[in-house]
Design a protein around this motif. Structure first.
Motif, mmCIF file in Angstrom:
data_model
loop_
_atom_site.group_PDB
_atom_site.id
_atom_site.type_symbol
_atom_site.label_atom_id
_atom_site.label_comp_id
_atom_site.label_asym_id
_atom_site.label_seq_id
_atom_site.Cartn_x
_atom_site.Cartn_y
_atom_site.Cartn_z
ATOM 1 N N LEU A 1 39.033 49.972 36.446
ATOM 2 C CA LEU A 1 38.778 49.822 35.011
ATOM 3 C C LEU A 1 37.289 50.001 34.699
ATOM 4 O O LEU A 1 36.919 50.650 33.719
ATOM 5 C CB LEU A 1 39.266 48.446 34.551
ATOM 6 N N ILE A 2 36.430 49.453 35.550
ATOM 7 C CA ILE A 2 34.977 49.573 35.361
ATOM 8 C C ILE A 2 34.549 51.033 35.476
ATOM 9 O O ILE A 2 33.747 51.531 34.676
ATOM 10 C CB ILE A 2 34.233 48.679 36.379
ATOM 11 N N ARG B 1 35.961 40.560 37.362
ATOM 12 C CA ARG B 1 35.878 40.923 38.786
ATOM 13 C C ARG B 1 34.986 39.939 39.542
ATOM 14 O O ARG B 1 35.256 39.608 40.706
ATOM 15 C CB ARG B 1 35.363 42.361 38.950
ATOM 16 N N ALA C 1 35.062 43.095 31.997
ATOM 17 C CA ALA C 1 35.612 43.575 33.278
ATOM 18 C C ALA C 1 34.734 43.126 34.442
ATOM 19 O O ALA C 1 35.227 42.668 35.480
ATOM 20 C CB ALA C 1 35.732 45.092 33.244
ATOM 21 N N TYR D 1 40.238 46.086 38.704
ATOM 22 C CA TYR D 1 39.078 46.020 37.818
ATOM 23 C C TYR D 1 37.973 46.980 38.244
ATOM 24 O O TYR D 1 37.174 47.412 37.406
ATOM 25 C CB TYR D 1 38.566 44.580 37.713
ATOM 26 N N THR E 1 34.217 45.599 26.575
ATOM 27 C CA THR E 1 35.288 45.676 27.590
ATOM 28 C C THR E 1 34.692 45.744 28.993
ATOM 29 O O THR E 1 35.164 45.078 29.913
ATOM 30 C CB THR E 1 36.165 46.917 27.340
ATOM 31 N N ARG F 1 45.045 45.871 31.733
ATOM 32 C CA ARG F 1 44.951 44.439 31.431
ATOM 33 C C ARG F 1 46.279 43.741 31.716
ATOM 34 O O ARG F 1 46.307 42.613 32.231
ATOM 35 C CB ARG F 1 44.551 44.237 29.973
#
Length: 585
Positions: A35-36, A66, A62, A32, A58, A13
């Motif tokens: 992150l996903i 994106r 995300a 992202y 979250t 983040r």
């Protein structure tokens, strides 16, 4: 030491915030994506590092973030997919709903965009700034949806303010047109029903557009700058086509100019925003760069000089773009439609009445010029024009006389003599009304010079017709003389003012005109005791004919109202008498 999932997410983040400040959207998308993947992996593995509900929130955020970045990079299909993924996790996620609304608006899908906004508003507290912004966006969606159905545009405020404000918000619109084989051997756009002058046919946004100011000189530097702009434009097209299979499919429907066999006839419905996505998966998604370059070479349009002035650019302004459906419109030196650039959109509207089944055409270049000049321009575009006007001028028995007049016009001496000689020739050759317009348009440079000079007009006297009469003949349509009037009266406020004040003024004028000298006495059985054919009747008749000339249907109703006002005013004037009528009016 291995970081916990919560610590990894916090680091990602923080990095994302830095990328936003740098506006590095591609790296932001990559971050992202990581992150996903991380969130999904932990959800599938059932790890207890982070609570499942918190991890889903979250993951939802995300996908939403994106989607915002993909939207900024014009990957609309990817952005829409991410919005849907976020809403699968949380159907009431406001940020995702608003992002999806913006994506749908960009895809010109106004009804689904309105539905998203309604859901977003349901989760907002009334009176907040976010709620007010969503309501304004919803109102915009509704206006665009109504416009996309009717094609009716209101650009009056923009025009009256001298094009100084932001370009008006225009919806995509495909009117009563279809793609068919043209008489020239290719494909063309045809009217599916009879249309009146001024009817909008197509309103569409460019796939991509490149604009710039070229160097003052026309030497190698100017040509080099033009080539750089062209390269940037091609790169934009390739990036958009690579990201959107729908756009790529529609680009492949356009002509390359090198087809050996007859090209297929696509359905014009494919170019409507609400066309089903399944229709665009039939073509290979691989980019054929050579084919795309040929398509761009044949189908790109440059922005016209008038549009450049609207945009407030300099004289050496240059703009080039690709508009999909307008690419099917062929050229004619006697066109029945006009093309107007407003921002990144092209508006095509009928410039005269068009019959059902008639091909829609507009001018690719300046057609107010002699035949030889138009032939040279057509050759530069890569075709030979065989329109009605060109055929008439080639086959006419007085083509040599026209060439002599063209040479005299280019010489610049005795310019009014060129106009007078042509008018005398038109009478001698017994040319019909439409063909008169063709020939006058070929020498319009001379006509324009005469009409702009009071001295030349006095010298010509009655030997040449008035400018309005010339404008109404054939090619030079009188529509442009009433363009401002039409734009002004499409504004609701102006319509209200017109209805509130113009008709009462008109009616009271008729009462006063009733007391003027009669021009003709009507018999008593026709109401001659009350109705008098005087200046009041003439005034009402002129007013009614003017309305009919502006619009046949609505104008005919207004003309009937004019006559009824004349009849009513005559009865009232007879009862009041001149003295009382003068005081009342």
């Amino acid at each position: 030491m291995k970081l916990s999932l919560d610590e990894q997410l916090q680091q990602l983040r923080s990095k994302a915030t830095e990328l936003v400040l740098r506006e590095d959207w591609q790296e932001y998308i990559n971050l992202y994506s990581h992150l996903i993947s991380l969130c999904r992996h932990h959800l599938l593995s059932g790890s207890d590092d982070v609570a499942s509900g918190s991890l889903q929130r979250t993951l939802c955020l995300a996908h939403s973030n994106r989607a915002e970045a993909l939207f900024r990079t014009r990957d609309l299909s990817g952005a829409l997919h991410d919005c849907d993924s976020a809403l699968d996790l949380d159907p009431a996620h406001v940020k995702s709903l608003l992002c999806k609304t913006r994506v749908l608006l960009d895809l010109h899908r106004y009804s689904p965009a309105s539905d998203c906004l309604k859901l977003a508003l349901a989760g907002q507290t009334t009176g907040t700034a976010a709620a007010e912004a969503a309501r304004e966006l919803l109102e915009r969606c509704r206006k665009l949806e109504a416009q996309s159905r009717s094609g009716k545009l209101d650009i009056s405020d923009w025009v009256l303010n001298g094009f100084s404000e932001k370009c008006p918000d225009l919806a995509e619109y495909v009117g009563p047109v279809e793609i068919r084989r043209s008489d020239n051997g290719g494909r063309g756009l045809f009217a599916t029903k009879s249309l009146e002058a001024g009817t909008p046919l197509v309103v569409t946004r460019a796939v991509a557009i490149e604009r710039g100011i070229l160097p003052e000189s026309g030497d190698v530097h100017g040509e080099s700058a033009r080539m750089v702009m062209w390269k940037d434009f091609v790169d934009m097209i390739l990036k958009i086509a690579d990201k959107c299979s729908r756009t790529l499919y529609l680009i492949y429907q356009l002509s390359t100019g090198t087809e050996q066999s007859e090209p297929q006839i696509p359905d014009a419905g494919l170019f409507k925003p609400d066309a089903a996505d399944e229709l665009f998966d039939r073509e290979s998604k691989e980019l054929d760069i050579d084919r795309i370059l040929k398509i761009l070479d044949v189908n790109c349009l440059t922005e016209e000089e008038f549009s450049s002035k609207i945009q407030g650019k300099q004289n050496n302004y240059y703009g080039v773009g690709l508009w999909l459906l307008p690419s099917f419109v062929n050229h004619s030196c006697a066109p029945n439609a006009r093309r107007l650039h407003i921002g990144d959109r092209v508006v095509i509207h009928a410039s005269r009445d068009v019959k059902a089944g008639e091909e829609i055409t507009y001018a690719y270049f300046d057609v107010l010029s002699p035949l030889d000049n138009r032939r040279k321009m057509a050759k530069r575009w890569g075709f030979e024009c065989g329109c009605e006007r060109c055929k008439f001028e080639v086959a006419s028995c007085f083509s040599q006389e026209m060439r002599d007049l063209e040479m005299a016009m280019k010489g610049g001496a005795n310019i009014e003599g060129v106009v007078v000689r042509l008018e005398e020739g038109l009478r001698k050759w017994m040319v019909k009304r439409k063909e008169k317009g063709f020939l006058r348009a070929s020498l319009w440079q001379a006509y324009s010079s005469v009409y702009e000079s009071e001295r030349l007009m006095r010298r010509c006297g009655r030997r040449i017709p008035a400018a309005a009469a010339v404008a109404e003949s054939g090619l030079l349509d009188s529509e442009k003389h009433f363009a401002f009037y039409g734009a002004y009266h499409s504004n609701p406020t102006n319509v209200f003012i017109h209805a509130l004040f113009v008709w009462p003024i008109f009616y009271t004028s008729l009462i006063l005109f009733h007391f003027t000298t009669p021009l003709l006495n009507l018999p008593s059985w026709l109401g001659g005791d009350v109705l008098v054919l005087n200046l009041g009747f003439v005034f009402a008749a002129i007013f009614g004919l003017f309305y009919v000339f502006m619009d046949r249907k609505a104008g005919s109703l207004a003309a009937v109202l004019c006559i009824l006002c004349w009849i009513g005013s005559a009865h009232l004037a007879r009862r009041l008498g001149f003295s009382l009528a003068w005081k009342v009016c």
